[in-house]
Design an enzyme around this catalytic site. Structure first.
Site, PDB file in Angstrom:
ATOM      1  N   GLU A   1       0.833  -1.197   0.000  1.00  0.00           N
ATOM      2  CA  GLU A   1       0.000   0.000   0.000  1.00  0.00           C
ATOM      3  C   GLU A   1       0.869   1.250   0.000  1.00  0.00           C
ATOM      4  O   GLU A   1       0.603   2.223  -0.731  1.00  0.00           O
ATOM      5  CB  GLU A   1      -0.900   0.028   1.243  1.00  0.00           C
ATOM      6  CG  GLU A   1      -1.853  -1.152   1.362  1.00  0.00           C
ATOM      7  CD  GLU A   1      -1.263  -2.296   2.186  1.00  0.00           C
ATOM      8  OE1 GLU A   1      -0.059  -2.626   1.993  1.00  0.00           O
ATOM      9  OE2 GLU A   1      -1.988  -2.876   3.002  1.00  0.00           O
TER      10      GLU A   1
ATOM     11  N   CYS B   1      -2.872  -3.344   6.929  1.00  0.00           N
ATOM     12  CA  CYS B   1      -2.521  -3.585   8.329  1.00  0.00           C
ATOM     13  C   CYS B   1      -2.851  -2.357   9.173  1.00  0.00           C
ATOM     14  O   CYS B   1      -2.903  -1.239   8.689  1.00  0.00           O
ATOM     15  CB  CYS B   1      -1.047  -3.955   8.453  1.00  0.00           C
ATOM     16  SG  CYS B   1       0.079  -2.604   8.094  1.00  0.00           S
TER      17      CYS B   1
ATOM     18  N   TRP C   1      16.587 -36.146 -17.422  1.00  0.00           N
ATOM     19  CA  TRP C   1      16.139 -35.450 -18.630  1.00  0.00           C
ATOM     20  C   TRP C   1      14.673 -35.642 -18.962  1.00  0.00           C
ATOM     21  O   TRP C   1      14.292 -35.620 -20.111  1.00  0.00           O
ATOM     22  CB  TRP C   1      17.017 -35.865 -19.824  1.00  0.00           C
ATOM     23  CG  TRP C   1      18.451 -35.534 -19.574  1.00  0.00           C
ATOM     24  CD1 TRP C   1      19.486 -36.422 -19.412  1.00  0.00           C
ATOM     25  CD2 TRP C   1      19.027 -34.223 -19.424  1.00  0.00           C
ATOM     26  NE1 TRP C   1      20.659 -35.743 -19.156  1.00  0.00           N
ATOM     27  CE2 TRP C   1      20.404 -34.398 -19.167  1.00  0.00           C
ATOM     28  CE3 TRP C   1      18.510 -32.931 -19.462  1.00  0.00           C
ATOM     29  CZ2 TRP C   1      21.271 -33.320 -18.957  1.00  0.00           C
ATOM     30  CZ3 TRP C   1      19.371 -31.865 -19.257  1.00  0.00           C
ATOM     31  CH2 TRP C   1      20.736 -32.065 -19.010  1.00  0.00           C
TER      32      TRP C   1
ATOM     33  N   ARG D   1      11.454 -23.167  -6.047  1.00  0.00           N
ATOM     34  CA  ARG D   1      12.295 -23.442  -4.874  1.00  0.00           C
ATOM     35  C   ARG D   1      12.549 -22.171  -4.068  1.00  0.00           C
ATOM     36  O   ARG D   1      12.584 -22.198  -2.834  1.00  0.00           O
ATOM     37  CB  ARG D   1      13.662 -23.996  -5.320  1.00  0.00           C
ATOM     38  CG  ARG D   1      13.665 -25.448  -5.704  1.00  0.00           C
ATOM     39  CD  ARG D   1      15.074 -25.861  -6.130  1.00  0.00           C
ATOM     40  NE  ARG D   1      15.121 -27.270  -6.528  1.00  0.00           N
ATOM     41  CZ  ARG D   1      16.207 -27.878  -6.990  1.00  0.00           C
ATOM     42  NH1 ARG D   1      17.342 -27.212  -7.128  1.00  0.00           N
ATOM     43  NH2 ARG D   1      16.158 -29.151  -7.324  1.00  0.00           N
TER      44      ARG D   1
ATOM     45  N   THR E   1      16.524 -40.792  -3.700  1.00  0.00           N
ATOM     46  CA  THR E   1      16.851 -39.785  -4.709  1.00  0.00           C
ATOM     47  C   THR E   1      18.205 -39.151  -4.415  1.00  0.00           C
ATOM     48  O   THR E   1      18.995 -38.886  -5.325  1.00  0.00           O
ATOM     49  CB  THR E   1      15.744 -38.702  -4.739  1.00  0.00           C
ATOM     50  OG1 THR E   1      14.523 -39.346  -5.082  1.00  0.00           O
ATOM     51  CG2 THR E   1      16.051 -37.615  -5.747  1.00  0.00           C
TER      52      THR E   1
ATOM     53  N   ASP F   1      20.802 -39.515  -7.432  1.00  0.00           N
ATOM     54  CA  ASP F   1      21.079 -38.330  -8.257  1.00  0.00           C
ATOM     55  C   ASP F   1      22.191 -37.440  -7.715  1.00  0.00           C
ATOM     56  O   ASP F   1      22.650 -36.544  -8.418  1.00  0.00           O
ATOM     57  CB  ASP F   1      19.806 -37.464  -8.389  1.00  0.00           C
ATOM     58  CG  ASP F   1      18.673 -38.196  -9.099  1.00  0.00           C
ATOM     59  OD1 ASP F   1      18.931 -39.302  -9.627  1.00  0.00           O
ATOM     60  OD2 ASP F   1      17.545 -37.669  -9.121  1.00  0.00           O
TER      61      ASP F   1
ATOM     62  N   LEU G   1      20.226 -29.369  -4.869  1.00  0.00           N
ATOM     63  CA  LEU G   1      19.011 -28.782  -4.277  1.00  0.00           C
ATOM     64  C   LEU G   1      19.175 -27.304  -3.925  1.00  0.00           C
ATOM     65  O   LEU G   1      18.508 -26.799  -3.034  1.00  0.00           O
ATOM     66  CB  LEU G   1      18.541 -29.581  -3.045  1.00  0.00           C
ATOM     67  CG  LEU G   1      18.285 -31.077  -3.258  1.00  0.00           C
ATOM     68  CD1 LEU G   1      17.855 -31.736  -1.943  1.00  0.00           C
ATOM     69  CD2 LEU G   1      17.234 -31.315  -4.338  1.00  0.00           C
TER      70      LEU G   1
ATOM     71  N   GLY H   1      11.890 -38.820  -4.078  1.00  0.00           N
ATOM     72  CA  GLY H   1      11.378 -39.631  -5.155  1.00  0.00           C
ATOM     73  C   GLY H   1      10.043 -40.264  -4.856  1.00  0.00           C
ATOM     74  O   GLY H   1       9.256 -39.771  -4.051  1.00  0.00           O
TER      75      GLY H   1
END
Ligand code: AOF
Ligand code: ZN
Length: 354
Positions: free
Chosen positions: A46, A69, A164, A178, A190, A194, A198, A285
């Site tokens: 605002e 607020c 892929w 993320r 996972t 892999d 992350l 996974g």
């Protein structure tokens, strides 16, 4: 209000744990000022919109995605700002669930401003689902489950390779998503298969890099993994079972990994919340995905579908889901469908506001 919601979205990754908020000041049918909450601790939407509108705000209508607020905290109350600017009418979307700040609608009304609340409220609550969850009575974090799937629901081929499935556009969107969560999580399978980082490496730089979380009952996460190797740069938390191997726990601890002990998936989520994580973006996974869905703790699904089949030999995302009869199956609520190159993202909510 639709425009205000669009503006609010620009704060993604920068404002949590505060809400995404957008505002538009309209006079004689013309937008004379726009603003959004750009950064945690910075002026509210605002205030930004009023600053942009200047004198044109006098007699105007303010459209805000959250009830203004009425409290003094990091910034002065937006109700004061709106009144001082001479705004005649305030239209807001969602009522503020934060008890410290709520009640602005009544304050404005008492001061003679015409107030209308609840306009596009469902959209606003969906946009701010993490914020609303934080102000609910839930003791666990908000849980989003993201999966990159083939048309036949596979997340990896028969050899376990999954890298892929979706294309570059979808992967960039994952990095953008993320950035808005307190944590990014995977299961230990996972993590082993892999060796993921992350981290967030996309279009939005998060104000606070999400903690990397591994659900790893028996502490299988190798010390040589990329996660452990970078634990002192971006935090890593491992959610272990109730009796994890003491040696592994000690070794992980020495590498800067936080180890939480839990009796199961639900308890693990509670432990994460207690450690300060209000929202988790889970990326699989299949075992972890099924466990979360079976425990009914997934608030939002991000399903990226890539246009290929991998056949029954591939790893099925939902192979371990509990079987339910059609009449008893929960139907998810579709929030959006979007395309990223050849891929399609379907975003679904478990509950209203989920
Ligand atoms: C925001 N941005 O644009 C609006 C908010 O901690 P503070 O002082 O910044 O106040 C945060 C509260 O203010 C927040 O929980 C919400 O209730 C209200 N409105 N907050 O961060 C904004 N309009
Ligand atoms: Zn405010």
């Amino acid at each position: 209000m639709a425009r205000a919601l669009e503006l609010a979205a620009r704060g993604w990754g920068r404002v949590a744990p505060n809400p995404l908020v957008g505002a538009v000041i309209v006079r004689d049918g013309v937008a004379v000022g726009e603003g959004w909450h750009t950064e945690y601790g910075q002026p509210h939407a605002e205030a930004e919109a009023l600053r942009a509108a200047g004198e044109a705000a006098r007699g105007a209508t303010a459209y805000v995605t959250l009830e203004p607020c009425s409290h003094f905290a990091k910034t002065p109350p937006c109700t004061d700002g709106l009144l001082a600017a001479g705004v005649r009418r305030v239209v807001f979307a969602a009522h503020d669930p934060n008890p410290r700040a709520a009640g602005g609608g009544e304050v404005l009304r008492a001061a003679g401003v015409e107030v209308l609340g609840g306009v596009m409220e469902a959209e606003a609550r969906d946009q701010n689902a993490l914020f609303f969850h934080a102000h609910s009575n839930s003791a666990r974090p908000f849980v989003a489950l993201k999966l990159a799937l083939t048309l036949d629901g596979r997340i990896a081929d028969h050899a376990g390779s999954s890298v892929w499935i979706t294309g570059e556009g979808a992967r960039a969107e994952v990095h953008r998503l993320r950035a808005g969560f307190d944590a990014v999580a995977v299961g230990s399978g996972t993590a082993l298969a892999d060796d993921p980082r992350l981290t967030v490496r996309g279009p939005v730089e998060p104000r606070v890099p999400p903690t990397r979380v591994v659900f790893d009952r028996t502490l299988r996460l190798p010390l040589a993994s990329r996660l452990v190797g970078t634990a002192r740069e971006v935090p890593v938390t491992v959610v272990a079972g109730s009796d994890p191997p003491a040696e592994s726990a000690a070794a992980l601890g020495l590498h800067g990994v936080r180890v939480l002990v839990s009796t199961g998936i639900h308890d693990g989520l509670l432990a994460l919340r207690e450690s300060g994580i209000g929202s988790v973006f889970v990326e699989g996974g299949a075992k972890l995905a099924s466990a979360l869905l079976n425990a009914d703790v997934v608030d939002r699904l991000y399903l990226f579908y890539a246009p290929l089949f991998l056949g029954p030999g591939g790893v099925g995302a939902f192979a371990e889901l509990d079987t339910v009869e059609i009449g008893a199956a929960h139907r998810w609520r579709r929030l959006r469908t979007e395309t990223f190159g050849a891929d399609t993202l379907i975003t679904l909510a478990r509950h209203t506001g989920g």
